[in-house]
Design a protein around this motif. Structure first.
Motif, PDB file in Angstrom:
ATOM      1  N   ALA A 102      -8.804 -14.948  -9.848  1.00 29.90           N
ATOM      2  CA  ALA A 102      -9.320 -15.307  -8.522  1.00 29.90           C
ATOM      3  C   ALA A 102      -8.211 -15.389  -7.476  1.00 29.90           C
ATOM      4  CB  ALA A 102     -10.061 -16.643  -8.602  1.00 29.90           C
ATOM      5  N   VAL A 103      -6.993 -15.726  -7.902  1.00 27.57           N
ATOM      6  CA  VAL A 103      -5.872 -15.802  -6.951  1.00 27.57           C
ATOM      7  C   VAL A 103      -5.570 -14.413  -6.398  1.00 27.57           C
ATOM      8  CG1 VAL A 103      -3.417 -16.322  -6.688  1.00 27.57           C
ATOM      9  CG2 VAL A 103      -4.885 -17.858  -8.011  1.00 27.57           C
ATOM     10  N   ILE A 104      -5.468 -13.425  -7.280  1.00 26.00           N
ATOM     11  CA  ILE A 104      -5.180 -12.053  -6.851  1.00 26.00           C
ATOM     12  C   ILE A 104      -6.325 -11.522  -5.986  1.00 26.00           C
ATOM     13  CG2 ILE A 104      -4.767  -9.691  -7.638  1.00 26.00           C
ATOM     14  CD1 ILE A 104      -3.493 -10.901 -10.175  1.00 26.00           C
ATOM     15  N   MET A 105      -7.557 -11.760  -6.392  1.00 26.53           N
ATOM     16  CA  MET A 105      -8.699 -11.303  -5.611  1.00 26.53           C
ATOM     17  C   MET A 105      -8.726 -11.982  -4.243  1.00 26.53           C
ATOM     18  SD  MET A 105      -9.763  -9.118  -7.697  1.00 26.53           S
ATOM     19  CE  MET A 105     -11.089  -8.558  -6.642  1.00 26.53           C
ATOM     20  N   GLY A 106      -8.260 -13.216  -4.181  1.00 26.59           N
ATOM     21  CA  GLY A 106      -8.206 -13.931  -2.909  1.00 26.59           C
ATOM     22  C   GLY A 106      -7.258 -13.287  -1.907  1.00 26.59           C
ATOM     23  N   TRP A 107      -6.176 -12.681  -2.415  1.00 30.07           N
ATOM     24  CA  TRP A 107      -5.267 -11.985  -1.500  1.00 30.07           C
ATOM     25  C   TRP A 107      -5.983 -10.827  -0.808  1.00 30.07           C
ATOM     26  CZ3 TRP A 107      -1.125 -11.315  -5.876  1.00 30.07           C
ATOM     27  CH2 TRP A 107      -0.619 -12.582  -6.219  1.00 30.07           C
ATOM     28  N   TRP A 114     -11.201  -2.829   4.800  1.00 31.89           N
ATOM     29  CA  TRP A 114     -11.433  -1.907   3.690  1.00 31.89           C
ATOM     30  C   TRP A 114     -10.748  -2.365   2.411  1.00 31.89           C
ATOM     31  CZ3 TRP A 114      -7.722   0.544   0.850  1.00 31.89           C
ATOM     32  CH2 TRP A 114      -6.424   0.595   1.379  1.00 31.89           C
ATOM     33  N   VAL A 115      -9.648  -3.135   2.546  1.00 34.85           N
ATOM     34  CA  VAL A 115      -8.946  -3.610   1.351  1.00 34.85           C
ATOM     35  C   VAL A 115      -9.863  -4.518   0.531  1.00 34.85           C
ATOM     36  CG1 VAL A 115      -7.017  -4.991   0.493  1.00 34.85           C
ATOM     37  CG2 VAL A 115      -6.663  -3.408   2.394  1.00 34.85           C
ATOM     38  N   ALA A 116     -10.535  -5.455   1.208  1.00 36.75           N
ATOM     39  CA  ALA A 116     -11.436  -6.368   0.506  1.00 36.75           C
ATOM     40  C   ALA A 116     -12.606  -5.614  -0.144  1.00 36.75           C
ATOM     41  CB  ALA A 116     -11.959  -7.420   1.472  1.00 36.75           C
ATOM     42  N   SER A 117     -13.065  -4.553   0.525  1.00 39.94           N
ATOM     43  CA  SER A 117     -14.171  -3.765  -0.016  1.00 39.94           C
ATOM     44  C   SER A 117     -13.738  -2.926  -1.214  1.00 39.94           C
ATOM     45  CB  SER A 117     -14.743  -2.845   1.071  1.00 39.94           C
ATOM     46  OG  SER A 117     -15.222  -3.593   2.162  1.00 39.94           O
ATOM     47  N   PHE A 118     -12.501  -2.405  -1.145  1.00 35.59           N
ATOM     48  CA  PHE A 118     -12.005  -1.504  -2.189  1.00 35.59           C
ATOM     49  C   PHE A 118     -11.502  -2.249  -3.412  1.00 35.59           C
ATOM     50  CE2 PHE A 118      -8.286   0.595  -4.105  1.00 35.59           C
ATOM     51  CZ  PHE A 118      -8.867   1.790  -4.542  1.00 35.59           C
ATOM     52  N   PHE A 119     -10.787  -3.350  -3.191  1.00 32.15           N
ATOM     53  CA  PHE A 119     -10.111  -4.030  -4.297  1.00 32.15           C
ATOM     54  C   PHE A 119     -11.092  -4.993  -4.972  1.00 32.15           C
ATOM     55  CE2 PHE A 119      -7.157  -6.687  -6.600  1.00 32.15           C
ATOM     56  CZ  PHE A 119      -6.158  -5.803  -6.970  1.00 32.15           C
ATOM     57  N   HIS A 133       0.354  -9.705   0.826  1.00 34.58           N
ATOM     58  CA  HIS A 133       0.036 -11.131   0.886  1.00 34.58           C
ATOM     59  C   HIS A 133       1.237 -11.944   1.334  1.00 34.58           C
ATOM     60  CE1 HIS A 133      -1.169 -15.164  -0.074  1.00 34.58           C
ATOM     61  NE2 HIS A 133      -0.112 -15.284  -0.861  1.00 34.58           N
ATOM     62  N   VAL A 134       2.390 -11.773   0.672  1.00 33.07           N
ATOM     63  CA  VAL A 134       3.527 -12.641   0.988  1.00 33.07           C
ATOM     64  C   VAL A 134       4.065 -12.353   2.392  1.00 33.07           C
ATOM     65  CG1 VAL A 134       4.128 -13.004  -1.423  1.00 33.07           C
ATOM     66  CG2 VAL A 134       5.246 -11.162  -0.167  1.00 33.07           C
ATOM     67  N   LEU A 135       4.022 -11.087   2.813  1.00 34.23           N
ATOM     68  CA  LEU A 135       4.499 -10.742   4.151  1.00 34.23           C
ATOM     69  C   LEU A 135       3.481 -11.144   5.215  1.00 34.23           C
ATOM     70  CD1 LEU A 135       5.987  -7.211   3.400  1.00 34.23           C
ATOM     71  CD2 LEU A 135       7.293  -9.274   3.927  1.00 34.23           C
ATOM     72  N   GLY A 136       2.206 -10.861   4.967  1.00 34.96           N
ATOM     73  CA  GLY A 136       1.180 -11.183   5.950  1.00 34.96           C
ATOM     74  C   GLY A 136       0.986 -12.669   6.137  1.00 34.96           C
ATOM     75  N   LEU A 137       1.140 -13.439   5.068  1.00 33.51           N
ATOM     76  CA  LEU A 137       0.974 -14.890   5.159  1.00 33.51           C
ATOM     77  C   LEU A 137       2.108 -15.534   5.934  1.00 33.51           C
ATOM     78  CD1 LEU A 137      -0.772 -17.334   4.117  1.00 33.51           C
ATOM     79  CD2 LEU A 137       0.918 -17.536   2.285  1.00 33.51           C
ATOM     80  N   THR A 138       3.331 -15.104   5.676  1.00 31.00           N
ATOM     81  CA  THR A 138       4.501 -15.785   6.246  1.00 31.00           C
ATOM     82  C   THR A 138       4.990 -15.163   7.553  1.00 31.00           C
ATOM     83  OG1 THR A 138       6.016 -14.421   4.921  1.00 31.00           O
ATOM     84  CG2 THR A 138       5.270 -16.505   3.955  1.00 31.00           C
ATOM     85  N   LEU A 139       4.615 -13.905   7.812  1.00 28.35           N
ATOM     86  CA  LEU A 139       5.046 -13.215   9.038  1.00 28.35           C
ATOM     87  C   LEU A 139       3.818 -12.634   9.736  1.00 28.35           C
ATOM     88  CD1 LEU A 139       8.145 -11.247   7.656  1.00 28.35           C
ATOM     89  CD2 LEU A 139       8.179 -13.414   8.905  1.00 28.35           C
TER      90      LEU A 139
END
Length: 243
Positions: A102-107, A114-119, A133-139
């Motif tokens: 669920a953690v990976i799916m949450g990213w 489209w990322v949420a739809s594809f992954f 995730h790490v770049l988008g969350l912090t920057l």
């Protein structure tokens, strides 16, 4: 208390932070730093540079003088904020077979579109998702690649570095695709890389130097600290094909 926990606590004391007190260096921390920097007439960097940390050490509304009492602060981390978030996630592992973490799916859900739809399953290669995730969350002001799931798409990310620096984004070729992770250091033959989908998990692995494709740094991130980090190979597993 680590640096990010101290940072969030001090921003809360100064009335700049309204998010969760979870020690996660996310988007609200970035916004809080900008709010605090604006109130103190500091450069609006969105990251915790030394002038910002010095100002946070004061009590709210206190004016700097010889009599000012300053709160003790941890030393500025040598690792950039996105790498600290990546380290926090070491040990996150995909579910092999039926089901997904669920953690990976949450990213993917957080990236949306489209990322949420594809992954829809963590059996899909997710090193690019981890990096997004790490770049988008912090920057939050840093543009991500149009296809953040594609490892080699990060060759267009930020700006290029001629020499690795701690926390640099490195891309690698592999049979059937690519891989992306963060520079931890290097030994004679391998780079030590912190990334996702390395042995089905977030961990540090050694990747052969001749597989390197590019080395990048965010345009909106804190300045890099130039210089290679020399490590030994002992105790770090080597990776040959990240899937």
């Amino acid at each position: 208390m680590n640096f990010d926990e101290w940072l969030i606590a001090r921003l809360r004391v100064h009335g700049a932070y309204g998010g969760a007190m979870d020690g996660v260096p996310g988007r609200e921390l970035h916004r809080a730093l900008e709010r605090f920097q604006a109130s103190e007439h500091l450069d609006l960097t969105g990251y915790a540079d030394q002038p910002t940390v010095n100002a946070l050490r004061k009590a709210p509304s206190a004016k700097a003088s010889a009599l000012t009492i300053y709160e003790k602060a941890p030393e500025l981390p040598v690792e950039p904020v996105w790498m600290r978030e990546a380290r926090r996630l070491i040990g996150v592992r995909e579910v092999v077979g039926k089901g997904s973490n669920a953690v990976i799916m949450g990213w993917a859900k957080r990236l949306g579109g489209w990322v949420a739809s594809f992954f829809k399953d963590d059996d899909i290669a997710w090193c690019g998702l981890f990096m997004a995730h790490v770049l988008g969350l912090t920057l939050p002001r840093e543009p991500l690649p149009a296809n953040p799931l594609g490892a080699l798409q990060y060759n267009k990310f930020g700006r290029q570095l001629a020499v690795p620096a701690l926390g640099a984004i490195m891309t690698f070729t592999r049979d059937g695709g690519g891989h992306v992770g963060l520079y931890v250091g290097e030994d004679k033959t391998h780079f030590h890389i912190l990334g996702g989908n390395q042995g089905n998990s977030v961990r540090i692995s050694r990747i052969e130097k001749d597989r390197l494709s590019d080395t990048r740094w965010p345009k909106t991130g804190e300045p890099e600290r130039p210089g290679r980090v020399l490590l030994t190979a002992a105790g770090v597993p080597a990776s040959s094909n990240e899937r």
